[in-house]
Design a protein around this motif. Structure first.
Motif, short mmCIF file in Angstrom:
data_model
loop_
_atom_site.label_atom_id
_atom_site.label_comp_id
_atom_site.label_asym_id
_atom_site.label_seq_id
_atom_site.Cartn_x
_atom_site.Cartn_y
_atom_site.Cartn_z
N CYS A 1 0.78 -1.27 -0.06
CA CYS A 1 0.08 0.13 0.07
C CYS A 1 0.75 1.40 0.01
O CYS A 1 0.05 2.33 0.08
N PHE B 1 -2.33 4.01 5.36
CA PHE B 1 -1.80 4.61 4.12
C PHE B 1 -3.05 5.35 3.56
O PHE B 1 -4.18 4.91 3.85
N GLY B 2 -2.76 6.26 3.00
CA GLY B 2 -3.68 7.37 2.31
C GLY B 2 -4.71 8.00 3.18
O GLY B 2 -5.69 8.31 2.84
N LYS B 3 -4.22 8.42 4.40
CA LYS B 3 -4.93 8.91 5.46
C LYS B 3 -4.60 10.49 5.59
O LYS B 3 -5.31 11.23 6.08
N ALA C 1 -6.01 -5.67 -1.48
CA ALA C 1 -5.95 -4.66 -0.21
C ALA C 1 -7.47 -4.00 -0.41
O ALA C 1 -8.25 -3.99 -1.25
N GLY C 2 -7.84 -3.57 0.77
CA GLY C 2 -9.12 -2.65 0.85
C GLY C 2 -10.28 -3.54 0.89
O GLY C 2 -11.65 -2.85 0.75
N ASN D 1 3.82 4.32 -1.24
CA ASN D 1 3.76 5.13 -2.35
C ASN D 1 5.01 4.70 -3.20
O ASN D 1 6.29 4.80 -2.73
N GLY E 1 -2.86 -1.39 6.34
CA GLY E 1 -2.79 -0.91 5.29
C GLY E 1 -3.66 0.25 4.99
O GLY E 1 -3.39 1.24 5.91
N THR E 2 -4.69 0.35 4.31
CA THR E 2 -5.43 1.25 4.05
C THR E 2 -6.29 1.75 5.24
O THR E 2 -7.32 2.66 5.07
N SER E 3 -6.89 0.74 5.95
CA SER E 3 -7.60 1.04 6.97
C SER E 3 -7.32 2.00 8.21
O SER E 3 -8.12 2.49 8.87
#
Length: 216
Positions: free
Chosen positions: A11, A200-202, A144-145, A13, A195-197
């Protein structure tokens, strides 16, 4: 309970992987988690060997490999030589999982098993004396996700009850939200693949997010 917080590098970059490794280490990550997929055991392909090799050389914290591949025993030595410290296999993908777990030890790495949502604890119980980590998949492996599969909660409880007898730690991979990290760490889960939960991406610094998870 002290937690192991393990960023899932699938996840991260990839535009600047070197910077990602540095930022995550400075933020307090405990283990880098790498997903290896062959498009056969799971319907997807994971991180490339060049990425694995780069992260192992760059990292100053342990790196683990989650082998979602057929015949993982054939690749144990390759990943150990790259610098992978913990190797997870799926028992369903290996004709002789006990032999493969021993080969992980012989290669100088730490053995672990990953358990799919549909795999019962009873079927992997004979392997528990040979592993140091049991990673429960709370989603179907390969993507993922995904949403958390709540039926794994009973499996987690069962593994926590057995861990003192066999001497392993329980890890969780899949939809590790802050709420779940808080609840399950209090139950006895040691480590969380992030991961994204939760990471990442927050849009927030990794240190702020990891500090928050550790404080739960």
């Amino acid at each position: 309970m002290e937690k192991l917080l393990c960023p899932s590098m699938m996840c991260a970059n990839y535009g600047n992987l070197s910077e990602e490794v540095e930022k995550l280490e400075k933020a307090g990550a405990d283990i880098f988690h790498i997903d290896i997929m062959d498009g056969q055991f799971v319907p997807n392909f994971g991180m490339g060997l060049q990425d694995v090799e780069f992260i192992c050389k760059k990292a100053t914290i342990p790196v683990d490999a989650h082998l979602m591949i057929e015949n993982p025993g054939s690749y144990v030595e390759k990943f150990a030589k790259m610098g992978i410290k913990i190797i997870y296999i799926h028992p369903e993908s290996d004709v002789h999982p006990t032999r493969t777990l021993q080969s992980i030890i012989d290669a100088g790495a730490t053995p672990g098993i990953a358990i799919n949502p549909g795999t019962a604890v009873a079927t992997i119980k004979p392997l528990l004396p040979f592993v140091k980590y049991v990673m429960v998949m709370s989603v179907n492996p390969g993507f993922a996700g995904q949403k958390y599969i709540s039926s794994v909660d009973e499996k987690i409880k069962e593994l926590i009850e057995l861990k003192e007898k066999y001497g392993y730690e329980v890890m969780l991979d899949g939809a590790c939200s802050p709420e779940r990290v808080e609840t399950l760490s209090k139950m006895g889960v040691k480590g969380f693949i992030l991961g994204t939960s939760a990471l990442f991406g927050k849009g927030k610094p990794y240190k702020e997010l990891l500090d928050g998870l550790r404080a739960l």
